[in-house]
Design a protein around this motif. Structure first.
Motif, PDB file in Angstrom:
ATOM      1  N   ASP A 104       0.832  -1.212   0.000  1.00 31.87           N
ATOM      2  CA  ASP A 104       0.000   0.000   0.000  1.00 31.87           C
ATOM      3  C   ASP A 104       0.865   1.260   0.000  1.00 31.87           C
ATOM      4  OD1 ASP A 104      -2.936  -0.816   0.230  1.00 31.87           O
ATOM      5  OD2 ASP A 104      -2.029  -2.022   1.811  1.00 31.87           O
ATOM      6  N   GLN A 105       1.895   1.243   0.868  1.00 32.03           N
ATOM      7  CA  GLN A 105       2.776   2.409   0.951  1.00 32.03           C
ATOM      8  C   GLN A 105       3.570   2.596  -0.334  1.00 32.03           C
ATOM      9  OE1 GLN A 105       3.588   4.964   3.734  1.00 32.03           O
ATOM     10  NE2 GLN A 105       3.923   5.615   1.625  1.00 32.03           N
ATOM     11  N   LEU A 106       4.046   1.503  -0.900  1.00 24.57           N
ATOM     12  CA  LEU A 106       4.806   1.596  -2.139  1.00 24.57           C
ATOM     13  C   LEU A 106       3.940   2.148  -3.274  1.00 24.57           C
ATOM     14  CD1 LEU A 106       6.761  -1.803  -1.961  1.00 24.57           C
ATOM     15  CD2 LEU A 106       7.718   0.490  -1.643  1.00 24.57           C
ATOM     16  N   TYR A 107       2.689   1.737  -3.300  1.00 30.16           N
ATOM     17  CA  TYR A 107       1.771   2.263  -4.315  1.00 30.16           C
ATOM     18  C   TYR A 107       1.578   3.768  -4.125  1.00 30.16           C
ATOM     19  CZ  TYR A 107      -2.460   3.093  -7.010  1.00 30.16           C
ATOM     20  OH  TYR A 107      -3.376   3.597  -7.907  1.00 30.16           O
ATOM     21  N   GLU A 108       1.381   4.186  -2.897  1.00 25.51           N
ATOM     22  CA  GLU A 108       1.192   5.621  -2.624  1.00 25.51           C
ATOM     23  C   GLU A 108       2.424   6.418  -3.025  1.00 25.51           C
ATOM     24  OE1 GLU A 108       0.069   6.137   1.439  1.00 25.51           O
ATOM     25  OE2 GLU A 108      -1.687   4.822   1.276  1.00 25.51           O
ATOM     26  N   TRP A 109       3.608   5.865  -2.769  1.00 29.69           N
ATOM     27  CA  TRP A 109       4.832   6.573  -3.147  1.00 29.69           C
ATOM     28  C   TRP A 109       4.976   6.624  -4.673  1.00 29.69           C
ATOM     29  CZ3 TRP A 109       8.268   4.051   1.164  1.00 29.69           C
ATOM     30  CH2 TRP A 109       8.209   4.847   2.313  1.00 29.69           C
ATOM     31  N   ALA A 110       4.531   5.582  -5.355  1.00 30.42           N
ATOM     32  CA  ALA A 110       4.561   5.618  -6.822  1.00 30.42           C
ATOM     33  C   ALA A 110       3.666   6.746  -7.333  1.00 30.42           C
ATOM     34  CB  ALA A 110       4.112   4.273  -7.387  1.00 30.42           C
ATOM     35  N   VAL A 111       2.517   6.938  -6.693  1.00 33.60           N
ATOM     36  CA  VAL A 111       1.628   8.046  -7.060  1.00 33.60           C
ATOM     37  C   VAL A 111       2.326   9.385  -6.831  1.00 33.60           C
ATOM     38  CG1 VAL A 111      -0.518   9.237  -6.439  1.00 33.60           C
ATOM     39  CG2 VAL A 111      -0.490   6.734  -6.679  1.00 33.60           C
ATOM     40  N   VAL A 112       3.069   9.482  -5.724  1.00 35.53           N
ATOM     41  CA  VAL A 112       3.821  10.709  -5.440  1.00 35.53           C
ATOM     42  C   VAL A 112       4.799  11.004  -6.573  1.00 35.53           C
ATOM     43  CG1 VAL A 112       5.565  11.754  -3.929  1.00 35.53           C
ATOM     44  CG2 VAL A 112       3.593  10.576  -2.933  1.00 35.53           C
ATOM     45  N   LEU A 113       5.507   9.970  -7.048  1.00 30.39           N
ATOM     46  CA  LEU A 113       6.477  10.173  -8.125  1.00 30.39           C
ATOM     47  C   LEU A 113       5.788  10.571  -9.428  1.00 30.39           C
ATOM     48  CD1 LEU A 113       8.979   7.227  -7.438  1.00 30.39           C
ATOM     49  CD2 LEU A 113       9.300   9.650  -6.931  1.00 30.39           C
ATOM     50  N   ILE A 114       4.608   9.994  -9.688  1.00 24.28           N
ATOM     51  CA  ILE A 114       3.858  10.400 -10.877  1.00 24.28           C
ATOM     52  C   ILE A 114       3.490  11.883 -10.784  1.00 24.28           C
ATOM     53  CG2 ILE A 114       1.681  10.118 -12.129  1.00 24.28           C
ATOM     54  CD1 ILE A 114       1.776   7.146 -11.406  1.00 24.28           C
ATOM     55  N   LYS A 115       3.007  12.300  -9.619  1.00 26.55           N
ATOM     56  CA  LYS A 115       2.606  13.692  -9.426  1.00 26.55           C
ATOM     57  C   LYS A 115       3.790  14.646  -9.551  1.00 26.55           C
ATOM     58  CE  LYS A 115      -1.454  12.823  -6.538  1.00 26.55           C
ATOM     59  NZ  LYS A 115      -2.071  12.972  -5.187  1.00 26.55           N
ATOM     60  N   LYS A 116       4.985  14.167  -9.222  1.00 29.39           N
ATOM     61  CA  LYS A 116       6.195  14.985  -9.345  1.00 29.39           C
ATOM     62  C   LYS A 116       6.740  14.979 -10.775  1.00 29.39           C
ATOM     63  CE  LYS A 116       8.158  14.784  -4.651  1.00 29.39           C
ATOM     64  NZ  LYS A 116       9.385  14.463  -3.883  1.00 29.39           N
ATOM     65  N   GLY A 117       6.086  14.225 -11.638  1.00 25.81           N
ATOM     66  CA  GLY A 117       6.576  14.124 -13.018  1.00 25.81           C
ATOM     67  C   GLY A 117       7.769  13.205 -13.147  1.00 25.81           C
ATOM     68  N   LEU A 118       7.948  12.307 -12.169  1.00 27.31           N
ATOM     69  CA  LEU A 118       9.114  11.431 -12.148  1.00 27.31           C
ATOM     70  C   LEU A 118       8.762   9.968 -12.462  1.00 27.31           C
ATOM     71  CD1 LEU A 118      10.959  12.834  -8.989  1.00 27.31           C
ATOM     72  CD2 LEU A 118      11.461  13.276 -11.407  1.00 27.31           C
ATOM     73  N   ALA A 119       7.518   9.735 -12.906  1.00 25.94           N
ATOM     74  CA  ALA A 119       7.123   8.382 -13.297  1.00 25.94           C
ATOM     75  C   ALA A 119       6.003   8.474 -14.318  1.00 25.94           C
ATOM     76  CB  ALA A 119       6.683   7.575 -12.075  1.00 25.94           C
ATOM     77  N   TYR A 120       5.941   7.484 -15.206  1.00 28.76           N
ATOM     78  CA  TYR A 120       4.908   7.486 -16.246  1.00 28.76           C
ATOM     79  C   TYR A 120       4.540   6.061 -16.622  1.00 28.76           C
ATOM     80  CZ  TYR A 120       8.766   6.480 -19.509  1.00 28.76           C
ATOM     81  OH  TYR A 120       9.836   5.909 -20.158  1.00 28.76           O
ATOM     82  N   VAL A 121       3.343   5.917 -17.190  1.00 32.43           N
ATOM     83  CA  VAL A 121       2.864   4.623 -17.669  1.00 32.43           C
ATOM     84  C   VAL A 121       3.300   4.454 -19.115  1.00 32.43           C
ATOM     85  CG1 VAL A 121       0.841   3.212 -18.198  1.00 32.43           C
ATOM     86  CG2 VAL A 121       0.910   4.580 -16.090  1.00 32.43           C
ATOM     87  N   ASP A 122       3.914   3.299 -19.389  1.00 32.62           N
ATOM     88  CA  ASP A 122       4.432   3.018 -20.729  1.00 32.62           C
ATOM     89  C   ASP A 122       3.671   1.844 -21.330  1.00 32.62           C
ATOM     90  OD1 ASP A 122       5.909   2.769 -23.014  1.00 32.62           O
ATOM     91  OD2 ASP A 122       7.837   2.505 -22.023  1.00 32.62           O
ATOM     92  N   ASP A 123       3.253   1.979 -22.591  1.00 31.01           N
ATOM     93  CA  ASP A 123       2.511   0.921 -23.275  1.00 31.01           C
ATOM     94  C   ASP A 123       3.417  -0.001 -24.087  1.00 31.01           C
ATOM     95  OD1 ASP A 123       0.427   2.320 -22.242  1.00 31.01           O
ATOM     96  OD2 ASP A 123      -0.544   2.778 -24.153  1.00 31.01           O
ATOM     97  N   GLN A 124       4.700   0.243 -24.107  1.00 29.46           N
ATOM     98  CA  GLN A 124       5.613  -0.606 -24.878  1.00 29.46           C
ATOM     99  C   GLN A 124       5.675  -2.017 -24.272  1.00 29.46           C
ATOM    100  OE1 GLN A 124       9.302   1.638 -26.670  1.00 29.46           O
ATOM    101  NE2 GLN A 124       9.075   2.264 -24.545  1.00 29.46           N
ATOM    102  N   THR A 125       5.967  -2.973 -25.144  1.00 35.16           N
ATOM    103  CA  THR A 125       6.177  -4.348 -24.659  1.00 35.16           C
ATOM    104  C   THR A 125       7.555  -4.445 -24.002  1.00 35.16           C
ATOM    105  OG1 THR A 125       7.196  -5.100 -26.723  1.00 35.16           O
ATOM    106  CG2 THR A 125       4.774  -5.224 -26.559  1.00 35.16           C
ATOM    107  N   GLN A 126       7.758  -5.541 -23.308  1.00 34.82           N
ATOM    108  CA  GLN A 126       9.065  -5.762 -22.664  1.00 34.82           C
ATOM    109  C   GLN A 126      10.181  -5.779 -23.711  1.00 34.82           C
ATOM    110  OE1 GLN A 126       9.941  -6.121 -19.443  1.00 34.82           O
ATOM    111  NE2 GLN A 126       7.876  -5.875 -18.620  1.00 34.82           N
ATOM    112  N   ASP A 127       9.924  -6.406 -24.850  1.00 29.51           N
ATOM    113  CA  ASP A 127      10.947  -6.459 -25.901  1.00 29.51           C
ATOM    114  C   ASP A 127      11.244  -5.072 -26.442  1.00 29.51           C
ATOM    115  OD1 ASP A 127      11.203  -9.180 -25.653  1.00 29.51           O
ATOM    116  OD2 ASP A 127       9.804  -9.646 -27.289  1.00 29.51           O
ATOM    117  N   GLU A 128      10.223  -4.263 -26.631  1.00 28.18           N
ATOM    118  CA  GLU A 128      10.433  -2.902 -27.143  1.00 28.18           C
ATOM    119  C   GLU A 128      11.214  -2.060 -26.137  1.00 28.18           C
ATOM    120  OE1 GLU A 128       6.442  -2.344 -29.974  1.00 28.18           O
ATOM    121  OE2 GLU A 128       6.345  -1.908 -27.813  1.00 28.18           O
ATOM    122  N   ILE A 129      10.876  -2.207 -24.876  1.00 24.44           N
ATOM    123  CA  ILE A 129      11.604  -1.456 -23.836  1.00 24.44           C
ATOM    124  C   ILE A 129      13.070  -1.859 -23.840  1.00 24.44           C
ATOM    125  CG2 ILE A 129      11.866  -1.186 -21.333  1.00 24.44           C
ATOM    126  CD1 ILE A 129       8.812  -1.398 -21.125  1.00 24.44           C
TER     127      ILE A 129
END
Length: 558
Positions: free
Chosen positions: A107-132
């Motif tokens: 739960d805490q890790l999820y909340e911190w991930a949200v914090v990083l998204i809000k800071k512009g330091l994380a994003y959702v990527d639609d690429q496949t593992q091979d593309e990444i």
């Protein structure tokens, strides 16, 4: 004198102890370490070293050590592994302060991930593992930014929430940290923080379908537990900057990571993947096969916790990877067993001896010492009768000079009992020796002879009428080469498996060995250290060779 004492003390400290003492000198008032295994396999001797370091440092400096399971991949994890890990740590003689799981912090890790998204330091990527993987670039070529790298904070928050809610299939999306796709440290090129895995977790059930990656979960879990010294093996040194980046970006408790060289042993494979293959393909009897480097295998083989701890202390804590001779581990086992193991007599390559002037139905009991290194171990009674077994190697028909065992016309003392003299050698039609006929000196029992003569040779024996027949498993290194991965062109590491890593023979044991508990090693006098195996049944005893009396195989192979 005081300065010399201090100088000696400083030299005796390893670099991790120096770091901790510097921390204490700088005002650190508490030392908190942790041992963080993944519950996806059995611990091996390399983990034993890490356990000794983490728990040992906490104990030395009055601190505490947590056991924290890195349970972030439900597909590979099982309660079986959790239980085995706890059993191994306790067998080694350590007890954790707190039992924790990375899943405790989801739960805490999820909340911190949200914090990083809000800071512009994380994003959702639609690429496949091979593309990444393809777009990450190389050491000399910068990576290519994801087409979805510049999604808005609002869109990322929405997609991440929907990932958590299970709206997307496995592999459809990941959450990545937004750092630097041209960074020289490849781990900084927008590392994955979360992936979608629709699988039931052994602790959280189906609550989650997104799971954090190690590099995201580890440092934050350390921070939550306020770990002061996060001690890892050397391969994680490249991960340390990312460990620090997440902590700094979230502005949380500044746990810090320190790395030491992992344990590598000659003739030993430490790869969990390759060990699993050995088990699955039936090359060994299981994870606890005494030829395996797992802690449960060492325990089954008869190693003592003290010998493993002493080995960890002997090899020390290094900053650079090296390979330790397997003989050093076996040396530590011998040293400890010589001190604590009781002695027994067993014949593994039997030769029949008939004592012609001894009464046919007579049985005597002689007093034998259980352990000359330990007076408190006491004594036991060993039966003696007309027909005995001796080791075939203790007789030579045409002996060289200074052969002080049995030969035609020669005398030898049977340990704890009589002097015997070889009067006749019996052979079969092929000329093979099948039996010796000897006489005994009735006045020589207890260490003296009727005419005061001295005999240099002393050999062990077992009364044939009282002997316990047992399957004896003689274990040798699992691989024929010091480096199992050293292979010729066209070969694999499996070609280096030792076809003689386990040899089964039949031995004859003194009757008291019937009652030795499974896993407790004893010394077969003049032969080696052995212990009853878990395969033993009341009607079929099985003994494993724990270690030889001397490091003979290493000399032969070198």
């Amino acid at each position: 004198m005081a300065s010399e004492t201090n100088e000696t003390r400083e030299k005796s400290l390893n670099f991790l102890e120096e770091i901790i003492e510097e921390s204490i000198a700088g005002g650190e008032t508490r030392i908190q370490t942790r041992f963080p295994p993944e519950p996806n396999g059995y611990l091996h001797i390399g983990h034993a070293k890490s356990i000794c370091i983490n728990f040992g440092l906490a104990k030395k400096y009055g601190g505490k050590c947590n056991l924290r399971f890195d349970d972030t991949n439900p597909v590979k994890e099982d309660v079986e592994y959790v239980d085995s890990i706890k059993r191994d740590i306790q067998w080694l003689g350590f007890q954790w302060e707190l039992e924790r799981y990375a899943s405790d912090y989801f739960d805490q890790l999820y909340e911190w991930a949200v914090v990083l998204i809000k800071k512009g330091l994380a994003y959702v990527d639609d690429q496949t593992q091979d593309e990444i993987r393809e777009n990450r670039g190389t050491v000399s070529v910068p990576g290519t930014p994801s087409p979805w790298r510049d999604r808005s904070v609002e869109e990322n928050l929405d997609l991440f929430t929907r990932m958590k809610n299970g709206e997307f299939p496995d592999g459809a999306k990941v959450l990545r940290a937004k750092i630097d796709m041209a960074h020289p440290n490849m781990l900084f090129r927008d590392p994955i923080m979360y992936r979608i895995i629709h699988a039931e977790h052994h602790r959280t059930g189906d609550k989650w379908c997104i799971y954090p990656m190690y590099d995201y979960a580890h440092g934050q879990s350390d921070s939550i537990e306020r770990i002061t010294h996060s001690i890892c093996t050397l391969e994680f040194d490249v991960h340390r900057p990312l460990y620090d980046w997440f902590i700094q970006a979230l502005d949380i408790f500044p746990s810090h990571q320190y790395e030491f060289a992992r344990l590598n042993l000659t003739y030993t494979m430490m790869s969990k993947r390759k060990l699993l293959k050995l088990v699955q393909e039936g090359a060994v009897m299981g994870w606890d096969d005494p030829r395996m480097p797992t802690i449960c295998a060492l325990r089954r083989k008869g190693y003592t916790p003290a010998s493993v701890r002493n080995f960890a202390e002997m090899v020390g804590v290094a900053k650079r990877d090296n390979v330790i001779d397997l003989g050093k581990l076996e040396y530590c086992v011998r040293e400890d067993l010589n001190r604590v193991a009781q002695r027994r007599m067993a014949v593994l390559n039997p030769l029949k001896v008939v004592i012609t002037n001894y009464e046919d139905d007579k049985t005597e009991l002689f007093t034998a010492i259980n352990n000359p290194e330990d007076e408190a171990a006491g004594t036991r009674q060993v039966p003696f009768s007309k027909v005995i077994w001796i080791e075939r190697d203790d007789f030579m028909e045409n002996p060289p000079k200074k052969f002080f065992r049995l030969s035609p016309g020669g005398e030898v003392r049977l340990r704890y009992s009589y002097l015997i003299k070889c009067e006749e050698v019996v052979k079969d039609e092929g000329g093979n020796i099948t039996e010796l006929r000897c006489t005994y000196d009735p006045m020589s029992g207890g260490g003296s002879s009727s005419d005061g003569r001295r005999v240099k040779g002393v050999i062990h024996w077992v009364s044939a009428a009282d002997a316990v027949e047992a399957e004896i498993r003689l274990f040798n290194p699992l691989f024929t080469k010091e480096d199992p991965d050293d292979v010729a062109e066209g070969q694999t590491w499996e070609d280096n498996l030792n076809p003689e890593s386990m040899i089964k023979i039949t031995g004859y044991l003194e009757p008291s060995l019937r009652d030795i508990p499974v896993g407790r090693a004893v010394q077969f006098e003049r032969v080696g250290y052995f212990c009853p195996d878990t395969d033993s049944t009341p009607g079929h005893l099985v003994f494993n060779r724990t270690v030889t009396l001397k490091d003979s195989w290493a000399k032969i192979n070198k």
